[in-house]
Design an enzyme around this catalytic site. Structure first.
Site, PDB file in Angstrom:
ATOM      1  N   HIS A 189       0.819  -1.205   0.000  1.00 23.89           N
ATOM      2  CA  HIS A 189       0.000   0.000   0.000  1.00 23.89           C
ATOM      3  C   HIS A 189       0.862   1.268   0.000  1.00 23.89           C
ATOM      4  CE1 HIS A 189      -3.735   2.216   0.743  1.00 23.89           C
ATOM      5  NE2 HIS A 189      -3.004   2.997   1.527  1.00 23.89           N
ATOM      6  N   HIS A 205       3.111   6.073  -1.800  1.00 20.56           N
ATOM      7  CA  HIS A 205       3.785   7.202  -1.151  1.00 20.56           C
ATOM      8  C   HIS A 205       5.305   7.085  -1.218  1.00 20.56           C
ATOM      9  CE1 HIS A 205      -0.031   8.662   0.418  1.00 20.56           C
ATOM     10  NE2 HIS A 205      -0.296   7.429   0.820  1.00 20.56           N
ATOM     11  N   LYS A 250      -4.678  10.351  -8.725  1.00 19.57           N
ATOM     12  CA  LYS A 250      -4.498  10.570  -7.279  1.00 19.57           C
ATOM     13  C   LYS A 250      -4.589  12.089  -7.071  1.00 19.57           C
ATOM     14  CE  LYS A 250      -2.792   9.149  -3.088  1.00 19.57           C
ATOM     15  NZ  LYS A 250      -3.182   8.027  -2.255  1.00 19.57           N
TER      16      LYS A 250
END
Length: 322
Positions: A189, A205, A250
């Protein structure tokens, strides 16, 4: 305190509203949120120990370009405020010669991009994860993080037990989407990125994954996100940004830039273990940046973790010195 801890069951709506107003006015008067000084000191120590961090302007160059416009979650329509890639140059040889980074990149193709699709873990992938954990445990950054966690009673001093703890937090598979098999983990993730219901990007990220996906034309940087008075520049170590990936958008993402995988894992592991709350946000100053580190747990494993840049290049310090 009401604003931070939520309404007390005995409070009326008017008392709660009054409490919010008081808290907001207090924050306005104080004009400075509470910085976690202990973690700021520790994370700056880890920052100095991070010898595998790349140097802006030498090892890589970024081009922040224009400010991204507002995009609602799930929208596929986005205006491009950055005609060029975010990473205009990266020393790929250096990336390949840093053991933790080269072993990190081998993990990036081990996962199904879409949630709801059960992960199939091969023996080779287990070996790659094992080698990566071995590599980061040998770094000064992770050794110092381990020492701190042992001193706080959050980790065992035995290295193999700490390794298993990291594996549980970051690599243990769990259900992110209901009624499916084990389809996600913290590492996937945070560092790789996932898609949900074919409509949105979740997680993602990490700057190395960003750069590699950009290089392979799977990702298109759309511009930075920042307040008017806090414009980013090419040596910022945290960026809030907007991008599209495999056709999905995003609206606002965030990532450390140039840091090593072990530095990011050390920070988020410490925040994860130092709190029992489902969602934890700590305010820290690292190098010249002020940021919030957000960690959300999924049971005994990590659900998500990311930095949220508040101020860079010591602007938060100058702001309060007037």
């Amino acid at each position: 305190m009401c604003l931070l801890w939520g309404p007390h069951p005995s409070h009326s709506v008017s008392q709660w509203t009054e409490c919010i107003q008081f808290s907001v006015s207090c924050l306005t008067l104080c004009n400075r949120p509470a910085v976690n000084q202990e973690l700021s000191n520790l994370f700056n120590e880890l920052w100095r120990l991070d010898v595998n961090r790349l140097t802006p302007g030498i090892d890589y160059t970024i081009s922040v370009q224009g400010r991204a416009s507002y995009v609602s979650q799930g929208s596929h329509v986005v205006q491009d405020h950055a005609s060029l890639p975010l990473f205009s140059n990266v020393n790929a040889n250096k990336l390949g010669n840093i053991t933790t980074i080269s072993r990190f990149t081998k993990l990036l193709d081990n996962y199904e991009r879409s949630t709801g699709v059960t992960e199939q873990v091969t023996t080779e992938e287990l070996t790659e994860t094992n080698l990566f954990l071995d590599a980061i445990l040998e770094t000064a950054v992770m050794k110092r993080a381990h020492k701190y966690l042992v001193s706080k009673g959050q980790s065992n001093s035995n290295l193999s037990q700490f390794k298993n703890q990291l594996r549980l937090i970051w690599f243990t598979l769990y259900h992110r989407q209901r009624n499916t098999g084990l389809d996600s983990c913290g590492f996937e993730h945070v560092f790789v990125g996932e898609t949900k219901s074919g409509t949105e990007i979740i997680g993602f990220h990490n700057w190395i994954q960003f750069y590699l996906q950009e290089t392979n034309n799977h990702l298109d940087y759309k511009g930075y996100k920042a307040r008017d008075h806090d414009l980013p520049d090419q040596d910022d170590h945290v960026l809030n940004l907007q991008f599209s990936w495999h056709g999905l958008v995003k609206p606002v993402g965030s990532a450390f830039i140039g840091t090593s995988p072990e530095f990011e894992m050390a920070l988020f592991t410490i925040v994860f273990l130092m709190s029992t709350e489902r969602s934890t946000t700590v305010l820290v100053n690292i190098d010249q940046c002020q940021m919030e580190l957000v960690v959300i747990r999924n049971g005994r494993s990590l659900g998500t973790a990311y930095p949220r840049l508040l101020s860079s290049n010591s602007r938060h310090i100058r702001q309060y010195s007037h």
